[in-house]
Design a protein around this motif. Sequence first.
Motif, PDB file in Angstrom:
ATOM      1  N   ASP A  27       7.595  72.016  47.020  1.00  0.00           N
ATOM      2  CA  ASP A  27       8.260  70.813  46.575  1.00  0.00           C
ATOM      3  C   ASP A  27       7.042  69.681  46.227  1.00  0.00           C
ATOM      4  O   ASP A  27       7.193  69.084  45.386  1.00  0.00           O
ATOM      5  N   LEU A  28       6.100  69.937  46.907  1.00  0.00           N
ATOM      6  CA  LEU A  28       4.898  68.935  46.694  1.00  0.00           C
ATOM      7  C   LEU A  28       4.363  69.317  45.170  1.00  0.00           C
ATOM      8  O   LEU A  28       4.159  68.305  44.128  1.00  0.00           O
ATOM      9  N   PHE A  29       4.270  70.516  44.801  1.00  0.00           N
ATOM     10  CA  PHE A  29       3.969  70.849  43.437  1.00  0.00           C
ATOM     11  C   PHE A  29       4.731  70.521  42.166  1.00  0.00           C
ATOM     12  O   PHE A  29       4.487  69.999  41.214  1.00  0.00           O
ATOM     13  N   LEU A  30       6.146  70.490  42.500  1.00  0.00           N
ATOM     14  CA  LEU A  30       6.920  70.455  41.407  1.00  0.00           C
ATOM     15  C   LEU A  30       7.258  69.080  41.539  1.00  0.00           C
ATOM     16  O   LEU A  30       7.545  68.426  40.397  1.00  0.00           O
ATOM     17  N   SER A  31       6.790  68.122  42.430  1.00  0.00           N
ATOM     18  CA  SER A  31       7.020  66.523  42.333  1.00  0.00           C
ATOM     19  C   SER A  31       5.885  66.163  41.326  1.00  0.00           C
ATOM     20  O   SER A  31       6.037  65.159  40.853  1.00  0.00           O
ATOM     21  N   LYS A  32       4.810  66.857  41.041  1.00  0.00           N
ATOM     22  CA  LYS A  32       3.561  66.858  40.207  1.00  0.00           C
ATOM     23  C   LYS A  32       3.957  67.418  38.928  1.00  0.00           C
ATOM     24  O   LYS A  32       3.544  66.606  37.932  1.00  0.00           O
ATOM     25  N   ASP A  33       4.308  68.502  39.091  1.00  0.00           N
ATOM     26  CA  ASP A  33       4.476  69.160  37.638  1.00  0.00           C
ATOM     27  C   ASP A  33       5.875  70.078  37.792  1.00  0.00           C
ATOM     28  O   ASP A  33       5.859  71.124  38.470  1.00  0.00           O
TER      29      ASP A  33
ATOM     30  N   ALA B 227      -0.483  74.165  38.610  1.00  0.00           N
ATOM     31  CA  ALA B 227       0.330  73.050  38.649  1.00  0.00           C
ATOM     32  C   ALA B 227      -0.563  71.717  38.122  1.00  0.00           C
ATOM     33  O   ALA B 227      -1.763  71.616  38.536  1.00  0.00           O
ATOM     34  N   LYS B 228       0.013  71.092  36.778  1.00  0.00           N
ATOM     35  CA  LYS B 228      -0.675  70.045  36.402  1.00  0.00           C
ATOM     36  C   LYS B 228      -0.871  68.978  37.590  1.00  0.00           C
ATOM     37  O   LYS B 228       0.187  68.723  38.295  1.00  0.00           O
ATOM     38  N   GLY B 229      -2.144  68.274  37.411  1.00  0.00           N
ATOM     39  CA  GLY B 229      -2.372  67.291  38.432  1.00  0.00           C
ATOM     40  C   GLY B 229      -2.548  67.771  39.903  1.00  0.00           C
ATOM     41  O   GLY B 229      -2.695  66.993  40.835  1.00  0.00           O
ATOM     42  N   VAL B 230      -2.551  69.083  40.066  1.00  0.00           N
ATOM     43  CA  VAL B 230      -2.846  69.606  41.230  1.00  0.00           C
ATOM     44  C   VAL B 230      -3.965  70.673  41.463  1.00  0.00           C
ATOM     45  O   VAL B 230      -4.993  70.348  41.966  1.00  0.00           O
ATOM     46  N   PHE B 231      -3.550  71.682  40.403  1.00  0.00           N
ATOM     47  CA  PHE B 231      -4.659  72.678  40.402  1.00  0.00           C
ATOM     48  C   PHE B 231      -4.878  73.319  38.889  1.00  0.00           C
ATOM     49  O   PHE B 231      -3.772  73.425  38.360  1.00  0.00           O
TER      50      PHE B 231
ATOM     51  N   GLY C 256      -5.573  80.236  42.128  1.00  0.00           N
ATOM     52  CA  GLY C 256      -4.996  80.341  40.757  1.00  0.00           C
ATOM     53  C   GLY C 256      -4.252  81.240  40.418  1.00  0.00           C
ATOM     54  O   GLY C 256      -4.404  82.501  41.096  1.00  0.00           O
ATOM     55  N   GLN C 257      -3.057  81.243  39.874  1.00  0.00           N
ATOM     56  CA  GLN C 257      -2.336  82.204  39.152  1.00  0.00           C
ATOM     57  C   GLN C 257      -3.017  83.402  38.455  1.00  0.00           C
ATOM     58  O   GLN C 257      -3.587  83.007  37.612  1.00  0.00           O
TER      59      GLN C 257
END
Length: 395
Positions: free
Chosen positions: A30-36, A60-64, A109-110
């Motif tokens: 949820d934290l990652f999706l809230s950013k991207d 995730a943009k804005g996170v990693f 990272g993926q």
Amino acid sequence: MRSNFLFTSESVSEGHPDKVADQISDAVVDLFLSKDPEARVACETLTTTNRVVLAGEIRAKGVFDAQSGWADGALDEIERAVRNTVKRIGYEQDGFHWDKLEFANYLHGQSAHIAQGVDESGNKDEGAGDQGIMFGFACDETPDLMPATLYYSHRILERMAADRHSGAAPFLEPDAKSQVTLAYENGRPVRATALVVSTQHAAGYDQAKLRDYAKGVMADVLPDGWLPEDSAIYVNPTGLFEIGGPDGDAGLTGRKIIVDTYGGAAPHGGGAFSGKDPTKVDRSAAYVSRYLAKNIVAAGLAKRATIQLSYAIGVAEPLSLYVDLHGTGTVEADRIEAVLPTLVRLTPKGIRTHLALNKPIYEPSAAYGHFGRKAEGDHFTWERTDLVDALKQAL
């Protein structure tokens, strides 16, 4: 299908160690999706005595970012999300405390090789994040079109958790399990033959009082007349249950997949849901399979319906779609198989778009089942029955 039999399902509370892990993993999603909204997340969580460990692959943009690494403040945000989840559940014990636990983050990272197969580019549609088979199920045993054994197992623990959080049952601690055995006659559930609750409790709390409380919850949750004889009601059958949660047993993401789905009343593809963004078909295709099965039953086309989908990694379209109406259908299953893809595009992107899955909506799904929940706003969209009219018209 047999007409007369006993069947059993179990549930576990939000404070069970594995469920703590699931909720933490979904808090990270949820934290990652809230950013991207296009974030890629595969987050696994380990919980044990005063320790939480994260591992997995993310983007995730804005996170990693693969080139620049973690954004400023992102690591602190992740840790706050973890601690806040443990706090919300209610862990302030010596052996597991939201503020005192040690936290380690091994997310990275993926893989670029996975990304190239999954990402949409040029004329290439977004591919499935992995191969696999996914199942959905619905039946007319409860108002939520879920197996009754699992439905009541969840409701017992939800009621106990609500009493704990409200202060009505201050002697309860977060870790608990339930189990419900029902007798079926002519294919319908008619009564409980055995009920089990094991719950963590305050030190020294009187077991007779705890039993009376649990019996009262069972009586409130079950239909009138369903409570079995006293000798078939088991409350903390091993005795004291004071040490529990991650201090009593390590927890891992994805170990309660039968609790998460249909309580053993339907097949399971084997993939866990929590910790995964909706490009992972383990999650999204299982959700759309439930959505399709529920709409079939809600439309009166069958009393029971099972859906199977299969995918190959990097390939957009499903490899197969299978419908089983268990001999209860009012139309042929192959006709439904032909219609369903015309109502919902069953590619990963099509599923995410139809069910609006690219939102921070997942932590509430990580306890008390992903299915049989109330569709409210953006949450539990796969529980809607908005395909009923279209199904009836098409068939």
